[in-house]
Design a protein around this motif. Sequence first.
Motif, PDB file in Angstrom:
ATOM      1  N   LEU A   1       0.831  -1.207   0.000  1.00  0.00           N
ATOM      2  CA  LEU A   1       0.000   0.000   0.000  1.00  0.00           C
ATOM      3  C   LEU A   1       0.868   1.262   0.000  1.00  0.00           C
ATOM      4  O   LEU A   1       0.542   2.239  -0.679  1.00  0.00           O
ATOM      5  CB  LEU A   1      -0.941  -0.003   1.200  1.00  0.00           C
ATOM      6  CG  LEU A   1      -2.088  -1.004   1.114  1.00  0.00           C
ATOM      7  CD1 LEU A   1      -2.761  -1.173   2.477  1.00  0.00           C
ATOM      8  CD2 LEU A   1      -3.108  -0.583   0.060  1.00  0.00           C
ATOM      9  N   CYS A   2       1.972   1.243   0.739  1.00  0.00           N
ATOM     10  CA  CYS A   2       2.874   2.399   0.752  1.00  0.00           C
ATOM     11  C   CYS A   2       3.454   2.668  -0.632  1.00  0.00           C
ATOM     12  O   CYS A   2       3.518   3.821  -1.078  1.00  0.00           O
ATOM     13  CB  CYS A   2       4.002   2.185   1.755  1.00  0.00           C
ATOM     14  SG  CYS A   2       3.484   2.295   3.467  1.00  0.00           S
ATOM     15  N   ARG A   3       3.864   1.599  -1.305  1.00  0.00           N
ATOM     16  CA  ARG A   3       4.408   1.773  -2.667  1.00  0.00           C
ATOM     17  C   ARG A   3       3.331   2.269  -3.619  1.00  0.00           C
ATOM     18  O   ARG A   3       3.579   3.146  -4.454  1.00  0.00           O
ATOM     19  CB  ARG A   3       5.026   0.463  -3.163  1.00  0.00           C
ATOM     20  CG  ARG A   3       6.339   0.118  -2.474  1.00  0.00           C
ATOM     21  CD  ARG A   3       7.035  -1.062  -3.132  1.00  0.00           C
ATOM     22  NE  ARG A   3       6.194  -2.245  -3.221  1.00  0.00           N
ATOM     23  CZ  ARG A   3       6.054  -3.177  -2.282  1.00  0.00           C
ATOM     24  NH1 ARG A   3       6.719  -3.063  -1.148  1.00  0.00           N
ATOM     25  NH2 ARG A   3       5.273  -4.225  -2.466  1.00  0.00           N
ATOM     26  N   TRP A   4       2.137   1.710  -3.504  1.00  0.00           N
ATOM     27  CA  TRP A   4       1.031   2.118  -4.367  1.00  0.00           C
ATOM     28  C   TRP A   4       0.698   3.597  -4.136  1.00  0.00           C
ATOM     29  O   TRP A   4       0.489   4.353  -5.078  1.00  0.00           O
ATOM     30  CB  TRP A   4      -0.177   1.237  -4.079  1.00  0.00           C
ATOM     31  CG  TRP A   4      -1.399   1.470  -4.924  1.00  0.00           C
ATOM     32  CD1 TRP A   4      -1.489   2.158  -6.111  1.00  0.00           C
ATOM     33  CD2 TRP A   4      -2.729   1.009  -4.655  1.00  0.00           C
ATOM     34  NE1 TRP A   4      -2.780   2.143  -6.577  1.00  0.00           N
ATOM     35  CE2 TRP A   4      -3.559   1.438  -5.694  1.00  0.00           C
ATOM     36  CE3 TRP A   4      -3.281   0.266  -3.611  1.00  0.00           C
ATOM     37  CZ2 TRP A   4      -4.913   1.166  -5.730  1.00  0.00           C
ATOM     38  CZ3 TRP A   4      -4.627  -0.010  -3.655  1.00  0.00           C
ATOM     39  CH2 TRP A   4      -5.434   0.433  -4.705  1.00  0.00           C
TER      40      TRP A   4
ATOM     41  N   GLU B   1     -12.032   6.890  -8.604  1.00  0.00           N
ATOM     42  CA  GLU B   1     -12.218   5.449  -8.461  1.00  0.00           C
ATOM     43  C   GLU B   1     -10.992   4.791  -7.830  1.00  0.00           C
ATOM     44  O   GLU B   1     -11.118   3.913  -6.982  1.00  0.00           O
ATOM     45  CB  GLU B   1     -12.514   4.823  -9.820  1.00  0.00           C
ATOM     46  CG  GLU B   1     -12.772   3.338  -9.769  1.00  0.00           C
ATOM     47  CD  GLU B   1     -13.120   2.796 -11.135  1.00  0.00           C
ATOM     48  OE1 GLU B   1     -12.367   1.922 -11.603  1.00  0.00           O
ATOM     49  OE2 GLU B   1     -14.127   3.246 -11.716  1.00  0.00           O
ATOM     50  N   GLU B   2      -9.798   5.209  -8.235  1.00  0.00           N
ATOM     51  CA  GLU B   2      -8.586   4.626  -7.657  1.00  0.00           C
ATOM     52  C   GLU B   2      -8.421   5.050  -6.199  1.00  0.00           C
ATOM     53  O   GLU B   2      -8.006   4.258  -5.355  1.00  0.00           O
ATOM     54  CB  GLU B   2      -7.345   4.987  -8.465  1.00  0.00           C
ATOM     55  CG  GLU B   2      -6.124   4.221  -7.995  1.00  0.00           C
ATOM     56  CD  GLU B   2      -4.974   4.221  -8.990  1.00  0.00           C
ATOM     57  OE1 GLU B   2      -3.985   3.527  -8.718  1.00  0.00           O
ATOM     58  OE2 GLU B   2      -5.056   4.890 -10.027  1.00  0.00           O
ATOM     59  N   TRP B   3      -8.772   6.309  -5.885  1.00  0.00           N
ATOM     60  CA  TRP B   3      -8.722   6.753  -4.487  1.00  0.00           C
ATOM     61  C   TRP B   3      -9.658   5.918  -3.626  1.00  0.00           C
ATOM     62  O   TRP B   3      -9.307   5.517  -2.516  1.00  0.00           O
ATOM     63  CB  TRP B   3      -9.098   8.235  -4.365  1.00  0.00           C
ATOM     64  CG  TRP B   3      -7.931   9.135  -4.577  1.00  0.00           C
ATOM     65  CD1 TRP B   3      -7.735   9.992  -5.614  1.00  0.00           C
ATOM     66  CD2 TRP B   3      -6.782   9.278  -3.729  1.00  0.00           C
ATOM     67  NE1 TRP B   3      -6.530  10.652  -5.467  1.00  0.00           N
ATOM     68  CE2 TRP B   3      -5.934  10.227  -4.312  1.00  0.00           C
ATOM     69  CE3 TRP B   3      -6.388   8.686  -2.532  1.00  0.00           C
ATOM     70  CZ2 TRP B   3      -4.719  10.601  -3.742  1.00  0.00           C
ATOM     71  CZ3 TRP B   3      -5.183   9.058  -1.957  1.00  0.00           C
ATOM     72  CH2 TRP B   3      -4.368  10.011  -2.569  1.00  0.00           C
ATOM     73  N   ARG B   4     -10.864   5.648  -4.131  1.00  0.00           N
ATOM     74  CA  ARG B   4     -11.818   4.836  -3.365  1.00  0.00           C
ATOM     75  C   ARG B   4     -11.284   3.420  -3.156  1.00  0.00           C
ATOM     76  O   ARG B   4     -11.385   2.875  -2.062  1.00  0.00           O
ATOM     77  CB  ARG B   4     -13.180   4.808  -4.060  1.00  0.00           C
ATOM     78  CG  ARG B   4     -13.977   6.084  -3.859  1.00  0.00           C
ATOM     79  CD  ARG B   4     -15.411   5.938  -4.321  1.00  0.00           C
ATOM     80  NE  ARG B   4     -15.536   5.775  -5.760  1.00  0.00           N
ATOM     81  CZ  ARG B   4     -15.581   6.770  -6.634  1.00  0.00           C
ATOM     82  NH1 ARG B   4     -15.535   8.021  -6.230  1.00  0.00           N
ATOM     83  NH2 ARG B   4     -15.688   6.523  -7.927  1.00  0.00           N
ATOM     84  N   LEU B   5     -10.698   2.827  -4.183  1.00  0.00           N
ATOM     85  CA  LEU B   5     -10.138   1.486  -4.080  1.00  0.00           C
ATOM     86  C   LEU B   5      -8.988   1.463  -3.073  1.00  0.00           C
ATOM     87  O   LEU B   5      -8.901   0.582  -2.214  1.00  0.00           O
ATOM     88  CB  LEU B   5      -9.673   0.998  -5.454  1.00  0.00           C
ATOM     89  CG  LEU B   5      -9.026  -0.380  -5.498  1.00  0.00           C
ATOM     90  CD1 LEU B   5      -9.999  -1.456  -5.032  1.00  0.00           C
ATOM     91  CD2 LEU B   5      -8.534  -0.677  -6.915  1.00  0.00           C
TER      92      LEU B   5
ATOM     93  N   GLN C   1      -8.841  -0.601   0.567  1.00  0.00           N
ATOM     94  CA  GLN C   1      -7.774  -1.547   0.885  1.00  0.00           C
ATOM     95  C   GLN C   1      -6.955  -1.082   2.087  1.00  0.00           C
ATOM     96  O   GLN C   1      -6.535  -1.899   2.913  1.00  0.00           O
ATOM     97  CB  GLN C   1      -6.905  -1.788  -0.341  1.00  0.00           C
ATOM     98  CG  GLN C   1      -7.656  -2.549  -1.413  1.00  0.00           C
ATOM     99  CD  GLN C   1      -6.819  -2.861  -2.628  1.00  0.00           C
ATOM    100  OE1 GLN C   1      -5.597  -2.911  -2.572  1.00  0.00           O
ATOM    101  NE2 GLN C   1      -7.481  -3.092  -3.755  1.00  0.00           N
ATOM    102  N   ALA C   2      -6.738   0.225   2.212  1.00  0.00           N
ATOM    103  CA  ALA C   2      -6.027   0.748   3.384  1.00  0.00           C
ATOM    104  C   ALA C   2      -6.847   0.531   4.651  1.00  0.00           C
ATOM    105  O   ALA C   2      -6.295   0.159   5.698  1.00  0.00           O
ATOM    106  CB  ALA C   2      -5.717   2.229   3.192  1.00  0.00           C
TER     107      ALA C   2
END
Length: 107
Positions: free
Chosen positions: A50-53, A72-76, A80-81
């Motif tokens: 998650l840190c790398r992403w 959409e990517e922020w929500r995903l 996951q976070a």
Amino acid sequence: MPHLRFFFEAGVTHTPLWPAAPDPDGPYGSPCELDRLPIGAGTRTELERLCRWYQSSIDWDYPPGPSPWPQEEWRLFRRQADAAFAALCQELGDGWRIEMTHTVWTG
């Protein structure tokens, strides 16, 4: 009771955990070194991923500018976070206080 903060930071690719009171000589480091925490390899791997992403959410040509990520990517990422945060809290168990920007968990 150990008290950590959970957040993602630009340029930090290995941990989203920081001591509540900065102490580089503390038992977990500052930022926290995940291998010093009583968590499994799967949780460590997910937090590092998650840190790398998160780093790709920053426009490194102009960091204060808008993120290249669509909503959409922020929500995903947030889902996951949040799941990783919940797993971390469960794994650490009682005797830890972990804060997220909008969540405080005390076990």
